[in-house]
Design an enzyme around this catalytic site. Structure first.
Site, PDB file in Angstrom:
ATOM      1  CG  HIS A  67      29.211  57.487  71.683  1.00 20.57           C
ATOM      2  ND1 HIS A  67      29.501  56.190  72.505  1.00 20.57           N
ATOM      3  CD2 HIS A  67      28.640  58.277  72.478  1.00 20.57           C
ATOM      4  CE1 HIS A  67      29.252  56.599  73.901  1.00 20.57           C
ATOM      5  NE2 HIS A  67      28.669  57.768  73.780  1.00 20.57           N
ATOM      6  CG  HIS A  91      29.779  58.385  78.920  1.00 16.18           C
ATOM      7  ND1 HIS A  91      30.216  59.633  78.637  1.00 16.18           N
ATOM      8  CD2 HIS A  91      28.812  58.089  77.871  1.00 16.18           C
ATOM      9  CE1 HIS A  91      29.925  60.014  77.558  1.00 16.18           C
ATOM     10  NE2 HIS A  91      28.926  59.135  77.127  1.00 16.18           N
TER      11      HIS A  91
HETATM   12 FE    FE Z   1      27.924  59.106  75.128  1.00 14.29          FE
HETATM   13 ZN    ZN Z   2      25.211  59.061  73.748  1.00 13.79          ZN
END
Ligand code: FE
Ligand code: ZN
Length: 269
Positions: free
Chosen positions: A75, A185
Site C-alpha cells: 500500500h 484486493h
Molecule cells: Fe494489502
Molecule cells: Zn494490508
C-alpha cells in the site's frame, strides 16, 4: 493471479470524481482519483510506482496527492518513488507512527482532507493494522476502505482485536447503504467460498456468488461493491444477525464473539 493481470484499468465516474481502478502486483488495486472540476489528481495507496506512473503518463495526468490507508508495503511501497517523480504530497494515518514512507501530513479520525474542490473524511478503522484509516467522500457517496473491508470479507487481524475490528466495521456500516466501496484486493471469489461454507442456503449470498463467478470468468473485477450488497451478504458485517450467529452455533452470543469466531474460521479455512 494471471487472470487479474490481464484486466485493464477500469474507469468510474461519481459526479465530479473520476476513479481509475488499476490492477497491480498479484491481486492489489491502486485507485487514481481525479477531481474533474480542478484537475487535481490523487492515488489511494501505491502498490506499484511503475504501474501507477505509467497509468498517469498515459492520461497526461500529474500526481498531487497520495492518500495512504495503512503502512503495509503493498500500500505504501511506491510512495517515495512517486513523490520524487511527481512531487505528490503524502497524507497518511497518524496511528501508523513512522511507518508511512515520505508522509507529509498525519491524519486522525474525523480529519478532513481537501482534494481539489472535493473533500474526504478520515475514519480510523484499526484492526488489520493499528492505525488503518478509510477515506470517505461523503458527498460523492464513495469510500476507499483499504484492507479493512473486502467484498464478502475483511482484513486479517494482524495488529488489532476482534472487538476493535467489529467497532471499525461499525463505522462503515453507518455509511448510507448506496455508498460505493473500493477495497484494495481482489479476494472476492475466495471470500465467497468461505461465506457459502457458513451459510450455503443464504439466498442473497448465493446470487452474489454466482455473479462473482461470472465476472471472474470474464476477467472482470468484482470491486467496487455497494455497502447495501455487503450488508446483506458479507458475514463479517453480519455478526449481529441472528441467522449468521446460528450458522456458526452461537445463537444469542454477543456480536463481538460471533465476529471473533467467524474471523478465526476464515483464518483456518
Ligand atoms: Fe494489502
Ligand atoms: Zn494490508
Amino acid at each position: 493471479m494471471a487472470v487479474l493481470r490481464q484486466q485493464s484499468a477500469m474507469e468510474n465516474r461519481h459526479g465530479p470524481l473520476t476513479v481509475v481502478q488499476l490492477p497491480c502486483l498479484q491481486d492489489n488495486y491502486a485507485f487514481l482519483l481525479k477531481d474533474e472540476g480542478s484537475g487535481t489528481v490523487a492515488t489511494v495507496d501505491t502498490p506499484d510506482a511503475d504501474a501507477i506512473g505509467a497509468a498517469l503518463n498515459e492520461r497526461g495526468w500529474g500526481l498531487d496527492l497520495i492518500l495512504n490507508t495503512h503502512w503495509h508495503p503493498d500500500h505504501t511501497g511506491g510512495n517515495e518513488a512517486l513523490k520524487a517523480r511527481f512531487g505528490a504530497h503524502i497524507v497518511g494515518p497518524a496511528g501508523e507512527d513512522d511507518r508511512i514512507p515520505g508522509r507529509d501530513r498525519a491524519v486522525v479520525d474525523g480529519d478532513q482532507v481537501a482534494f481539489g474542490g472535493l473533500n474526504a473524511q478520515v475514519l480510523e478503522t484499526p484492526g488489520h493494522t493499528k492505525g488503518h484509516i478509510v477515506f470517505h467522500f461523503a458527498d460523492q457517496k464513495v469510500g476507499f476502505v483499504g484492507d479493512t473491508l473486502f467484498s464478502l470479507g475483511c482484513g486479517r487481524l494482524f495488529e488489532g482485536t476482534p472487538a476493535q475490528m467489529w467497532t471499525s466495521l461499525g463505522k462503515l456500516r453507518a455509511m448510507p447503504p448506496e455508498t460505493v466501496l473500493y477495497c484494495a484486493h481482489e479476494y472476492t471469489a475466495a471470500n465467497a467460498k468461505f461465506a457459502l461454507s457458513l451459510e450455503p442456503d443464504h439466498a442473497p449470498l448465493k446470487e452474489r456468488a454466482a455473479e462473482i463467478e461470472r465476472l471472474r470468468a470474464e476477467g472482470q473485477p468484482t470491486v467496487p461493491m455497494t455497502l447495501s450488497q455487503e450488508l446483506q451478504t458479507n458475514p463479517f458485517l453480519r455478526a449481529d444477525d441472528p441467522a449468521l450467529a446460528a450458522s456458526v452455533g452461537l445463537r444469542g452470543a454477543a456480536p463481538t464473539d460471533v465476529f471473533a469466531d467467524v474471523r478465526r474460521r476464515k483464518d483456518e479455512f
